[in-house]
Design an enzyme around this catalytic site. Structure first.
Site, PDB file in Angstrom:
ATOM      1  N   TRP A 103      -1.588  -9.418 -10.112  1.00 22.06           N
ATOM      2  CA  TRP A 103      -1.850  -8.777  -8.685  1.00 22.06           C
ATOM      3  C   TRP A 103      -2.702  -7.296  -9.265  1.00 22.06           C
ATOM      4  CZ3 TRP A 103      -2.328 -11.805  -5.010  1.00 22.06           C
ATOM      5  CH2 TRP A 103      -1.305 -12.678  -4.620  1.00 22.06           C
ATOM      6  N   ASP A 172       0.777  -0.747  -4.669  1.00 20.71           N
ATOM      7  CA  ASP A 172       0.777  -2.179  -4.031  1.00 20.71           C
ATOM      8  C   ASP A 172       2.479  -2.614  -4.193  1.00 20.71           C
ATOM      9  OD1 ASP A 172       1.064  -4.699  -3.427  1.00 20.71           O
ATOM     10  OD2 ASP A 172      -0.414  -5.347  -4.745  1.00 20.71           O
ATOM     11  N   LYS A 196       6.713 -10.887   2.272  1.00 23.58           N
ATOM     12  CA  LYS A 196       7.878 -10.792   1.096  1.00 23.58           C
ATOM     13  C   LYS A 196       9.022 -10.185   1.852  1.00 23.58           C
ATOM     14  CE  LYS A 196       4.398 -11.988  -1.954  1.00 23.58           C
ATOM     15  NZ  LYS A 196       3.254 -11.312  -2.102  1.00 23.58           N
TER      16      LYS A 196
END
Ligand SMILES: *Cc1c(COP(=O)(O)O)cnc(C)c1O
Length: 362
Positions: A103, A172, A196
């Protein structure tokens, strides 16, 4: 509900059953309006109340100080990979990035399109098996921010300690959102996709320090400007009404569970149970991550051979454990144990793992 599986999906993922049932019960006729919430104006009184409550609760549950504003944006975490450098690197300052895995690499790739960007620490050197400590991070002059990915969802690593650096942090937090408290004074912006820990896909939740809005880039298409979203309280255009509504319900559920400290404690216990099963397996199960960087949300592990991994995964599915396959880029197994995953699912999995080892170890 007996037909619910043990759902270890990395995202979208399991949500609290109470939340799903509550939404189902009021879905068709929302509070006597004669229509559902997703059929009415986002500027009417029903949705207004829903959005205001979700905003207030997100600040309360996540313990966010008033120096920050919360924004509900579309485009997921990935649009933030671009919006951050677009808004913050326009005046020639540099963006520093910790490359901690898949990511983080995505965030770096996108940021390079909009400004001068460098890698302040590169986890590729150790195959992404740990996060950096402060001393590892090399900052250059004229750096606007240090971007970190607090939890790498695919590699299964997290920052145990926050870096102590001289520039603001941007994080993030997609895969461990609202699962641990943050030292907010170190941050200018925290963001993540909702799918999530927070609710259904289709929204990013962004906490931005209000004092930086004035200096954000104003020469951008309007949707891309943080200052516009903040000035319109995330109602600049039609907001993601269904994710906001569900997020509000998840926040109420988190609060009723005991809030952030309960989320953090539950995560440590669930992760601890899985890591002890791995550590007590005499090497049958193996976690490639350095102990200090082990994620509390995504537990990655390997078996002695790929053949055994396939057998493990297919028997697990047959026994009601879904989505334990590791990400296609790394293989192996991964148990994602987000806030809403019941501790019973983890207990059932650890028992299954031990039984599998006993039946298959030579
Ligand atoms: C899932 C995830 C993303 C991607 O989020 P989208 O909402 O699909 O854009 C980004 N970063 C991390 C750490 C993630 O876990």
């Amino acid at each position: 509900m007996s037909n619910r599986v043990h759902n270890f999906s990395a995202g979208p993922c399991t949500l609290p059953l109470e939340v799903l049932e509550e939404a189902q019960a009021e879905f068709v006729d929302y509070q006597g309006a004669g229509m559902s919430l997703i059929e009415m104006s986002h500027r009417g009184k029903h949705f207004d109340a829903v959005a205001n409550e979700a905003m207030a609760l997100s600040m309360e549950v996540f313990q966010v100080p008033n120096e920050f504003a919360v924004l509900f944006l579309q485009g997921g975490a990935l649009l933030q990979f671009s919006m951050i450098p677009m808004n913050l690197l326009h005046n020639g300052q540099k963006g520093a990035y910790v490359n901690s895995g898949s990511w983080a690499k995505g965030a770096i790739t996108d940021a390079k399109e909009y400004g001068e960007v460098y890698t302040a620490w590169d986890g590729a050197d150790n195959n992404y098996t740990r996060m950096p400590v402060t001393a590892d991070i090399q900052l250059q002059e004229n750096t606007r921010y240090l971007h970190i990915t607090t939890n790498e969802t695919i590699g299964g690593i997290r920052f145990a300690e926050w870096p102590e650096v001289s520039v603001p942090l941007i994080a993030d937090m997609s895969s461990e959102y609202m699962a641990r408290p943050l030292p907010w004074d170190k941050f200018d912006l925290v963001y993540g996709g909702a799918q999530k820990n927070l609710g259904p896909a289709g929204m990013a939740v962004v906490f931005i320090r209000k004092s930086i809005l004035e200096n954000c880039n104003k020469s951008l298409g309007r949707y891309l400007r943080y200052d516009i979203h903040e000035s319109k309280a995330s109602m600049f255009n039609t907001p993601p009404v269904f994710p906001i509504y569900m997020f509000g319900k998840v926040l109420k559920w988190m609060k009723a569970q005991g809030g952030l400290s309960a989320m953090e404690k539950n995560a440590a216990e669930k992760a601890g149970a899985l890591y002890s099963t791995i550590d007590n397996s005499q090497g049958y199960f193996n976690c490639p991550v350095e102990v200090a960087s082990r994620s509390h949300m995504n537990v990655v592990f390997r078996l002695p051979t790929e053949t055994l991994e396939q057998k493990f995964l297919s028997e697990a599915t047959a026994a009601g454990f879904e989505n334990l396959k590791g990400h296609r880029s790394v293989g192996g197994c991964r148990a994602s144990i987000y806030n809403a995953l019941p501790a019973e699912s983890v207990a059932a999995l650890t028992a299954f793992m031990t039984d599998f080892q006993n039946a298959n170890a030579s």
